[in-house]
Design a protein around this motif. Structure first.
Motif, mmCIF file in Angstrom:
data_model
loop_
_atom_site.group_PDB
_atom_site.id
_atom_site.type_symbol
_atom_site.label_atom_id
_atom_site.label_comp_id
_atom_site.label_asym_id
_atom_site.label_seq_id
_atom_site.Cartn_x
_atom_site.Cartn_y
_atom_site.Cartn_z
ATOM 1 N N UNK A 209 17.447 144.138 -24.221
ATOM 2 C CA UNK A 209 18.742 143.551 -23.876
ATOM 3 C C UNK A 209 19.555 144.487 -22.993
ATOM 4 N N UNK A 210 19.411 145.790 -23.209
ATOM 5 C CA UNK A 210 20.142 146.781 -22.427
ATOM 6 C C UNK A 210 19.777 146.698 -20.950
ATOM 7 N N UNK A 243 19.267 137.630 -25.719
ATOM 8 C CA UNK A 243 18.045 138.105 -26.363
ATOM 9 C C UNK A 243 17.146 136.944 -26.760
ATOM 10 N N UNK A 244 17.706 135.905 -27.316
ATOM 11 C CA UNK A 244 16.899 134.753 -27.701
ATOM 12 C C UNK A 244 16.197 134.143 -26.485
ATOM 13 N N UNK A 245 16.848 134.177 -25.336
ATOM 14 C CA UNK A 245 16.260 133.588 -24.129
ATOM 15 C C UNK A 245 15.147 134.441 -23.540
ATOM 16 N N UNK A 246 15.219 135.764 -23.701
ATOM 17 C CA UNK A 246 14.161 136.621 -23.137
ATOM 18 C C UNK A 246 13.034 136.883 -24.121
ATOM 19 N N UNK A 247 13.269 136.660 -25.400
ATOM 20 C CA UNK A 247 12.268 136.966 -26.416
ATOM 21 C C UNK A 247 11.142 135.930 -26.379
ATOM 22 N N UNK A 248 9.906 136.394 -26.272
ATOM 23 C CA UNK A 248 8.761 135.493 -26.255
ATOM 24 C C UNK A 248 7.520 136.236 -25.823
ATOM 25 N N UNK A 250 5.805 136.079 -23.234
ATOM 26 C CA UNK A 250 5.872 136.505 -21.828
ATOM 27 C C UNK A 250 7.200 137.191 -21.538
ATOM 28 N N UNK A 251 7.660 138.025 -22.483
ATOM 29 C CA UNK A 251 8.997 138.600 -22.401
ATOM 30 C C UNK A 251 9.235 139.354 -21.102
ATOM 31 N N UNK A 252 8.279 140.135 -20.624
ATOM 32 C CA UNK A 252 8.578 140.964 -19.455
ATOM 33 C C UNK A 252 8.798 140.122 -18.207
ATOM 34 N N UNK A 253 8.081 139.009 -18.071
ATOM 35 C CA UNK A 253 8.338 138.173 -16.895
ATOM 36 C C UNK A 253 9.628 137.363 -17.079
ATOM 37 N N UNK A 254 9.978 137.045 -18.307
ATOM 38 C CA UNK A 254 11.293 136.429 -18.536
ATOM 39 C C UNK A 254 12.411 137.395 -18.142
ATOM 40 N N UNK A 255 12.250 138.648 -18.494
ATOM 41 C CA UNK A 255 13.257 139.645 -18.124
ATOM 42 C C UNK A 255 13.376 139.740 -16.610
ATOM 43 N N UNK A 279 11.963 125.422 -17.812
ATOM 44 C CA UNK A 279 12.811 125.351 -19.001
ATOM 45 C C UNK A 279 13.256 126.746 -19.436
ATOM 46 N N UNK A 280 12.344 127.704 -19.380
ATOM 47 C CA UNK A 280 12.707 129.077 -19.741
ATOM 48 C C UNK A 280 13.736 129.644 -18.767
ATOM 49 N N UNK A 281 13.561 129.348 -17.492
ATOM 50 C CA UNK A 281 14.504 129.848 -16.496
ATOM 51 C C UNK A 281 15.903 129.260 -16.711
ATOM 52 N N UNK A 282 15.944 127.991 -17.049
ATOM 53 C CA UNK A 282 17.243 127.364 -17.287
ATOM 54 C C UNK A 282 17.892 127.911 -18.557
#
Length: 296
Positions: A209-210, A243-248, A250-255, A279-282
């Motif tokens: 998150x940081x 955090x909920x949106x990036x957690x998954x 494929x976390x690093x590509x979400x970040x 959907x993840x991007x939105x």
């Protein structure tokens, strides 16, 4: 040790080009972005930086870029995620030559977990042979180092200066802080509980998150330090949906997608990470907007 690790230490992404080559220039831009905000340190090639996927050559390239751009303004911690003492030391010696300030090292995790004495000696040997301060990265859920063993390593191995407590959630962190190891600091990586982690006594954070919303995390750290708990709680409620949106998985590509939404260049992800869906991007966009983060 004289190295002063504390506060907000974002673990940066590892930017890659479309053909999966390291992009040191993109990393340097991210380093500069965080330095300009006033972070207290930086971590590279950890989980957020795909540390389990990067080669020794990639690790060195990213370390060289981070050290050059930081130019001594804050400590640079380089992550190593390998599965043998020999490999950790091989990476560690090469990375040490770049001038990083410390190494962040996971326990081995495939297939078996060493016993307590072997774990202590694992960190002792790495510290001795690399010549660098070590931060334990306690993250692997099926090879989690018990709090009592972590405290023993911190107290018995002089060059192990801290632990980034990620696995085991707030309970493992609470046990570690209760043990109050004198040999090193305890950093939280429990992203949805950063605020209560600080209240329990965590001496800083090294968590994803940081990297995504460093302004919010710096503001929260400062709020806790001055006793402004209303502001700290408000910031928690902004950070949590991010955090909920990036957690998954494929976390690093979400970040990296979250950075792109802000006009920052995290580069491409590595195969075989699942690409970010629409959907993840939105969801990322909505969480950032709700947190009052400026988008590109």
């Amino acid at each position: 040790m004289t190295l002063d690790l504390h506060g907000i230490i974002p673990p940066l992404v590892s930017p890659f080009t479309a053909d999966e080559q390291p992009d040191p220039a993109a990393l340097r831009a991210e380093v500069r972005y965080h330095l300009d905000l006033g972070v207290h340190g930086l971590c590279i090639t950890g989980s957020t930086g795909d540390g389990q996927m990067v080669s020794l050559e990639d690790s060195v390239a990213f370390a060289e870029a981070a050290v050059a751009e930081t130019a001594g303004q804050v400590p640079v911690v380089a992550g190593i995620i390998r599965d043998s003492t020999r490999e950790v030391i091989r990476y560690g010696k090469a990375i040490a030559a770049t001038g990083v300030d410390a190494l962040q090292v996971t326990p081995v995790h495939y297939l078996f977990q060493p016993d307590e004495d072997t774990t202590v000696e694992y960190y002792r040997r790495i510290a001795d042979e690399t010549g660098l301060p070590i931060v334990i990265y306690n993250v692997i859920p099926y090879a989690l180092i018990p709090a009592t063993t972590v405290a023993r390593v911190l107290n018995e191995v002089p060059n192990v200066i801290g632990v980034k407590q990620s696995g085991g959630n707030i309970h493992q962190l609470a046990d570690l802080l209760h043990l109050a190891p004198e040999g090193g600091k305890v950093f939280t990586a429990v992203d949805d509980l950063l605020y209560p982690s600080y209240l329990l006594g965590a001496q800083g954070a090294i968590s994803a998150t940081l990297t995504v919303v460093p302004e919010l995390c710096l503001a929260q750290w400062d709020a806790v330090r001055r006793g402004d708990h209303a502001s700290a709680l408000e910031l928690h409620n902004k950070q949590l949906p991010v955090w909920r949106a990036i957690d998954g998985p494929n976390m690093t590509v979400r970040i990296k997608a979250a950075l792109a939404l802000q006009g920052r260049d995290g580069g491409h992800g590595l195969s075989p990470l699942t690409p970010v869906s629409d959907a993840e991007r939105e969801a990322l966009r909505a969480a950032l907007v709700a947190a009052d983060v400026k988008l590109a």
